[in-house]
Write a protein that holds these residues in place. Structure first.
Motif, PDB file in Angstrom:
ATOM      1  N   GLU A 193      21.748   6.659   0.772  1.00 16.02           N
ATOM      2  CA  GLU A 193      21.399   6.279   2.136  1.00 16.02           C
ATOM      3  C   GLU A 193      20.000   6.735   2.532  1.00 16.02           C
ATOM      4  N   ASP A 194      19.476   7.750   1.822  1.00 16.35           N
ATOM      5  CA  ASP A 194      18.139   8.272   2.142  1.00 16.35           C
ATOM      6  C   ASP A 194      17.024   7.491   1.452  1.00 16.35           C
ATOM      7  N   LYS A 195      17.365   6.493   0.655  1.00 17.12           N
ATOM      8  CA  LYS A 195      16.349   5.749  -0.081  1.00 17.12           C
ATOM      9  C   LYS A 195      15.470   4.946   0.876  1.00 17.12           C
ATOM     10  N   LYS A 196      14.151   5.077   0.691  1.00 16.00           N
ATOM     11  CA  LYS A 196      13.196   4.347   1.531  1.00 16.00           C
ATOM     12  C   LYS A 196      12.222   3.592   0.638  1.00 16.00           C
ATOM     13  N   LEU A 197      11.966   2.344   1.014  1.00 18.53           N
ATOM     14  CA  LEU A 197      11.036   1.513   0.252  1.00 18.53           C
ATOM     15  C   LEU A 197       9.610   1.782   0.702  1.00 18.53           C
ATOM     16  N   ALA A 198       8.765   2.207  -0.228  1.00 15.05           N
ATOM     17  CA  ALA A 198       7.345   2.420   0.062  1.00 15.05           C
ATOM     18  C   ALA A 198       6.524   1.187  -0.281  1.00 15.05           C
ATOM     19  N   VAL A 199       6.984   0.411  -1.252  1.00 15.33           N
ATOM     20  CA  VAL A 199       6.328  -0.853  -1.641  1.00 15.33           C
ATOM     21  C   VAL A 199       7.424  -1.909  -1.762  1.00 15.33           C
ATOM     22  N   LYS A 200       7.135  -3.108  -1.218  1.00 21.33           N
ATOM     23  CA  LYS A 200       8.155  -4.160  -1.152  1.00 21.33           C
ATOM     24  C   LYS A 200       7.640  -5.446  -1.802  1.00 21.33           C
ATOM     25  N   ASN A 201       8.095  -5.711  -3.014  1.00 19.67           N
ATOM     26  CA  ASN A 201       7.817  -6.980  -3.702  1.00 19.67           C
ATOM     27  C   ASN A 201       6.327  -7.333  -3.715  1.00 19.67           C
ATOM     28  N   ALA A 202       5.508  -6.382  -4.107  1.00 18.06           N
ATOM     29  CA  ALA A 202       4.056  -6.610  -4.176  1.00 18.06           C
ATOM     30  C   ALA A 202       3.689  -7.272  -5.499  1.00 18.06           C
ATOM     31  N   SER A 203       2.824  -8.268  -5.416  1.00 18.36           N
ATOM     32  CA  SER A 203       2.332  -8.957  -6.621  1.00 18.36           C
ATOM     33  C   SER A 203       0.817  -9.063  -6.549  1.00 18.36           C
ATOM     34  N   PHE A 204       0.154  -8.703  -7.651  1.00 15.90           N
ATOM     35  CA  PHE A 204      -1.303  -8.884  -7.735  1.00 15.90           C
ATOM     36  C   PHE A 204      -1.705  -8.886  -9.201  1.00 15.90           C
ATOM     37  N   ARG A 205      -2.901  -9.404  -9.457  1.00 15.95           N
ATOM     38  CA  ARG A 205      -3.392  -9.447 -10.828  1.00 15.95           C
ATOM     39  C   ARG A 205      -4.830  -8.959 -10.880  1.00 15.95           C
ATOM     40  N   ILE A 206      -5.217  -8.470 -12.059  1.00 13.17           N
ATOM     41  CA  ILE A 206      -6.578  -7.980 -12.300  1.00 13.17           C
ATOM     42  C   ILE A 206      -7.073  -8.626 -13.586  1.00 13.17           C
ATOM     43  N   GLY A 207      -8.196  -9.346 -13.492  1.00 15.41           N
ATOM     44  CA  GLY A 207      -8.774  -9.981 -14.665  1.00 15.41           C
ATOM     45  C   GLY A 207      -9.664  -9.031 -15.440  1.00 15.41           C
ATOM     46  N   ARG A 208      -9.926  -9.333 -16.692  1.00 11.92           N
ATOM     47  CA  ARG A 208     -10.828  -8.502 -17.504  1.00 11.92           C
ATOM     48  C   ARG A 208     -12.213  -8.457 -16.869  1.00 11.92           C
ATOM     49  N   GLY A 209     -12.754  -7.256 -16.747  1.00  8.26           N
ATOM     50  CA  GLY A 209     -14.094  -7.085 -16.210  1.00  8.26           C
ATOM     51  C   GLY A 209     -14.208  -7.307 -14.719  1.00  8.26           C
ATOM     52  N   GLU A 210     -13.097  -7.505 -14.026  1.00 10.66           N
ATOM     53  CA  GLU A 210     -13.117  -7.848 -12.605  1.00 10.66           C
ATOM     54  C   GLU A 210     -12.868  -6.607 -11.752  1.00 10.66           C
ATOM     55  N   THR A 211     -13.434  -6.604 -10.533  1.00  7.76           N
ATOM     56  CA  THR A 211     -13.151  -5.546  -9.567  1.00  7.76           C
ATOM     57  C   THR A 211     -12.261  -6.104  -8.474  1.00  7.76           C
ATOM     58  N   VAL A 212     -11.074  -5.527  -8.355  1.00  7.54           N
ATOM     59  CA  VAL A 212     -10.101  -5.932  -7.342  1.00  7.54           C
ATOM     60  C   VAL A 212      -9.887  -4.757  -6.402  1.00  7.54           C
ATOM     61  N   ALA A 213      -9.907  -5.025  -5.102  1.00  9.82           N
ATOM     62  CA  ALA A 213      -9.699  -3.976  -4.106  1.00  9.82           C
ATOM     63  C   ALA A 213      -8.306  -4.094  -3.509  1.00  9.82           C
ATOM     64  N   LEU A 214      -7.644  -2.949  -3.410  1.00 13.06           N
ATOM     65  CA  LEU A 214      -6.354  -2.834  -2.728  1.00 13.06           C
ATOM     66  C   LEU A 214      -6.637  -2.055  -1.449  1.00 13.06           C
ATOM     67  N   VAL A 215      -6.516  -2.732  -0.290  1.00 14.39           N
ATOM     68  CA  VAL A 215      -7.022  -2.201   0.969  1.00 14.39           C
ATOM     69  C   VAL A 215      -5.881  -1.977   1.955  1.00 14.39           C
ATOM     70  N   GLY A 216      -5.964  -0.917   2.717  1.00 14.50           N
ATOM     71  CA  GLY A 216      -4.986  -0.648   3.756  1.00 14.50           C
ATOM     72  C   GLY A 216      -5.096   0.783   4.225  1.00 14.50           C
ATOM     73  N   GLU A 217      -4.402   1.092   5.305  1.00 15.07           N
ATOM     74  CA  GLU A 217      -4.441   2.439   5.857  1.00 15.07           C
ATOM     75  C   GLU A 217      -3.485   3.363   5.098  1.00 15.07           C
ATOM     76  N   SER A 218      -3.543   4.655   5.421  1.00 13.33           N
ATOM     77  CA  SER A 218      -2.646   5.626   4.798  1.00 13.33           C
ATOM     78  C   SER A 218      -1.200   5.206   5.028  1.00 13.33           C
ATOM     79  N   GLY A 219      -0.393   5.293   3.970  1.00 10.87           N
ATOM     80  CA  GLY A 219       1.010   4.914   4.084  1.00 10.87           C
ATOM     81  C   GLY A 219       1.288   3.450   3.856  1.00 10.87           C
ATOM     82  N   SER A 220       0.243   2.670   3.526  1.00 13.97           N
ATOM     83  CA  SER A 220       0.446   1.228   3.339  1.00 13.97           C
ATOM     84  C   SER A 220       1.025   0.906   1.967  1.00 13.97           C
ATOM     85  N   GLY A 221       0.955   1.848   1.022  1.00 15.46           N
ATOM     86  CA  GLY A 221       1.504   1.621  -0.307  1.00 15.46           C
ATOM     87  C   GLY A 221       0.475   1.405  -1.396  1.00 15.46           C
ATOM     88  N   LYS A 222      -0.809   1.563  -1.083  1.00 20.13           N
ATOM     89  CA  LYS A 222      -1.881   1.305  -2.051  1.00 20.13           C
ATOM     90  C   LYS A 222      -1.771   2.220  -3.272  1.00 20.13           C
TER      91      LYS A 222
END
Length: 545
Positions: free
Chosen positions: A24-53
């Motif tokens: 019952e104490d289980k809490k979801l910090a990340v919910k069904n997140a999908s993203f990809r990173i290509g070779r040599g690419e810079t990808v930013a994961l942006v958000g405030e504290s507690g967003s799950g980055k």
């Protein structure tokens, strides 16, 4: 030399969920997140504290505190292999070799008991099988590559002997030791000066280009995203709410939260300069010199001149901003004015000399001279409740108050800083970073001070929380006619709060004057360099309506 960037997918994260706790104490910090990173690419994961980055990024390397953490759903593919299902031994071969990470706070990430040579060399010996001589040669090469001056002299140094920027460069050297395919950079410049930020970001770009590696950049600072990223994923409450090319997200944000982040920076006007207001704190030709001792008899051979001949006047209802890089003497100046360290030169508080007073003689004045520290989590005792933390000053300074009167005053102080009065029985770890800083401010304000030293009070906070704290400080100043000494390297915050600015470098004043003049027409090259670095990091092509 590695291959140039291509559209080939290196990392594919699909429907990743992260939970903490069980039953019952289980809490979801990340919910069904999908993203990809290509070779040599810079990808930013942006958000405030507690967003799950960070939790999402640590899942790639399986660095979460298992079994407390779990993955109810999701896959993390790296070159076709699901990292979440790999045996531990295979995962260790990938971690630190094919995928590396730079953590947010290098001082807590580096081992304080080991030298720089040992810590960087360990990566080479563990994954590359190098002997001591080969590892030493490679460590020197890496330290030189990341811009450490005189690397031979730094091999035997410990983390506490390096500056913040140097420690972050060592972290980068460790992460790049085995030329990884993916570098995860978790808030790599949050605690650094603007000029050091610019240097670190430029270094990362150059090394990425040279090695052809991909980068996952985790940050709450959209100015850094503009400078570094090609694609952006915006996270809120554990979910990815918007994604797209960097230019598209900045010019035409679709989600309200993205627009909120883009507009989240300190605004408003500082108090109007008024030379007729009474002087609260004054110093003349102030000096704080620390002796350098050498030889068998430890004779003083020189001095570190942390503050060297500085004069100032701080008036009621006014804010004096003190800016400069780490090591410039900003915090030392503030501690000297509060008589928390020894100094030479007259210091007056409300017209009376205090530089010759003993600690006992200073004690009655402490309630009128308060301080708010940079790190709200480190400055609040984890063993005391919020009520106990805030009332501690009242117990010392106003012992005549009853327990009910103290409880009432603590509640009033919490309400004044925007927190619930009935939260006194909770502990610091139960609050967010912004809330903890409000608690630290309440601790100072409960004693009804006249002078408050604010030592980088917003540097560890998200952009939107920074703006809230600036508004709070401005409101408290107006309500109580407070004199602020505001110490910061963040020039956006300084501009929003300060009506007079002192620029320090190596203990001396490089430039000073009204804030409007300093920001509009700086006279000195160093001031222009600071402003250029800050504006370059935070420039926006368009304000979002």
């Amino acid at each position: 030399m590695k291959v140039p960037p291509t559209s080939e997918t290196l990392v594919q994260v699909r429907n990743l969920s992260v939970a903490f706790g069980k039953g019952e104490d289980k809490k979801l910090a990340v919910k069904n997140a999908s993203f990809r990173i290509g070779r040599g690419e810079t990808v930013a994961l942006v958000g405030e504290s507690g967003s799950g980055k960070t939790v999402s990024a640590l899942s790639i390397l399986r660095l979460l505190p298992y079994p407390q953490a779990s993955h109810p759903s999701g896959e993390v593919f790296f070159e076709g292999k699901d990292l979440l299902k790999l045996p531990d031994r295979q995962m260790r071969d990938i971690r630190g070799d094919r995928i590396s990470i730079i953590f947010q706070e290098p001082m807590t990430s580096l081992n304080p008991l080991h030298t720089i040579e040992r810590q960087v060399g360990e990566m080479l010996q563990l994954h590359g099988g190098m002997d001591d001589a080969a590892a030493r040669t490679r460590v020197l090469e890496l330290l030189q590559k990341v811009g450490i001056q005189e690397p031979e002299k730094r091999l035997g140094a410990y983390p506490h002997e390096l500056s913040g920027g140097q420690r972050q460069r060592v972290m980068i050297a460790m992460a790049l030791a085995n030329e990884p395919d993916l570098l995860i950079a978790d808030e790599p410049t949050t605690a650094l000066d603007v000029t050091i930020q610019a240097q670190i970001l430029e270094l990362l770009r150059e090394l990425q280009k040279e090695l052809g590696m991909a980068m996952l950049l985790i940050t709450h600072d959209l100015g850094i995203v503009r400078k570094m990223a090609e694609r952006v994923y915006v996270m809120q409450n554990g979910e990815i709410v918007e994604t797209g090319d960097m230019d598209d997200v900045f010019k035409n944000p679709q989600h309200p939260y993205t627009r909120h982040l883009l507009n989240a920076e300190p605004s408003g006007e500082p108090p109007k300069a008024d030379d007729t207001r009474p002087v609260v704190v004054e110093a003349e030709d102030l000096k704080v010199w620390f002796p350098i001792k050498a030889g068998l008899l430890k004779r003083t051979v020189d001095h570190v001149k942390a503050v060297d001949g500085l004069s100032l006047k701080l008036r009621a209802g006014q804010t004096l901003g003190v800016v400069g890089e780490s090591g410039s003497g900003k915090t030392t100046l503030g501690l000297a004015l509060l008589r928390l360290i020894s100094s030479k030169g007259p210091i007056a508080y409300v017209g009376k000399r205090i530089d010759g007073l003993s600690q006992k003689q200073m004690r009655p004045l402490r309630k009128e001279m308060q301080i708010v520290f940079q790190d709200p989590y480190g400055s609040l005792s984890p063993r005391l409740s919020i009520g106990q933390i805030i009332e501690e000053g009242l117990l010392i300074q106003k012992p005549q108050l009853s327990a009910s009167e103290r409880h009432e005053r603590v509640g009033r102080a919490l309400t004044e800083v925007g927190l619930e009065a009935d939260s006194q029985d909770r502990y610091p770890h139960e609050f967010s970073g912004g809330q903890r800083q409000r608690i630290a401010i309440a601790r100072a304000m409960v004693l009804e001070p006249r002078f408050v030293m604010l030592d980088e009070p917003t540097s560890a906070l998200d952009m939107s929380v920074q703006a809230q704290i600036v508004d709070l400080l401005r409101d408290l100043q107006k309500r109580h006619d407070l004199a602020y000494l505001f110490i910061s390297h963040d020039l956006k915050v300084v501009r929003a709060l300060s009506n007079y600015v002192i620029v320090m470098r190596k203990g001396r004043v490089v430039e000073e004057g009204p804030a409007e003049q300093i920001f509009a027409a700086p006279r000195q090259d160093y001031t222009r360099e600071l402003l250029a670095a800050a504006l370059n990091l935070t420039a926006k092509s368009d304000r979002v309506a």
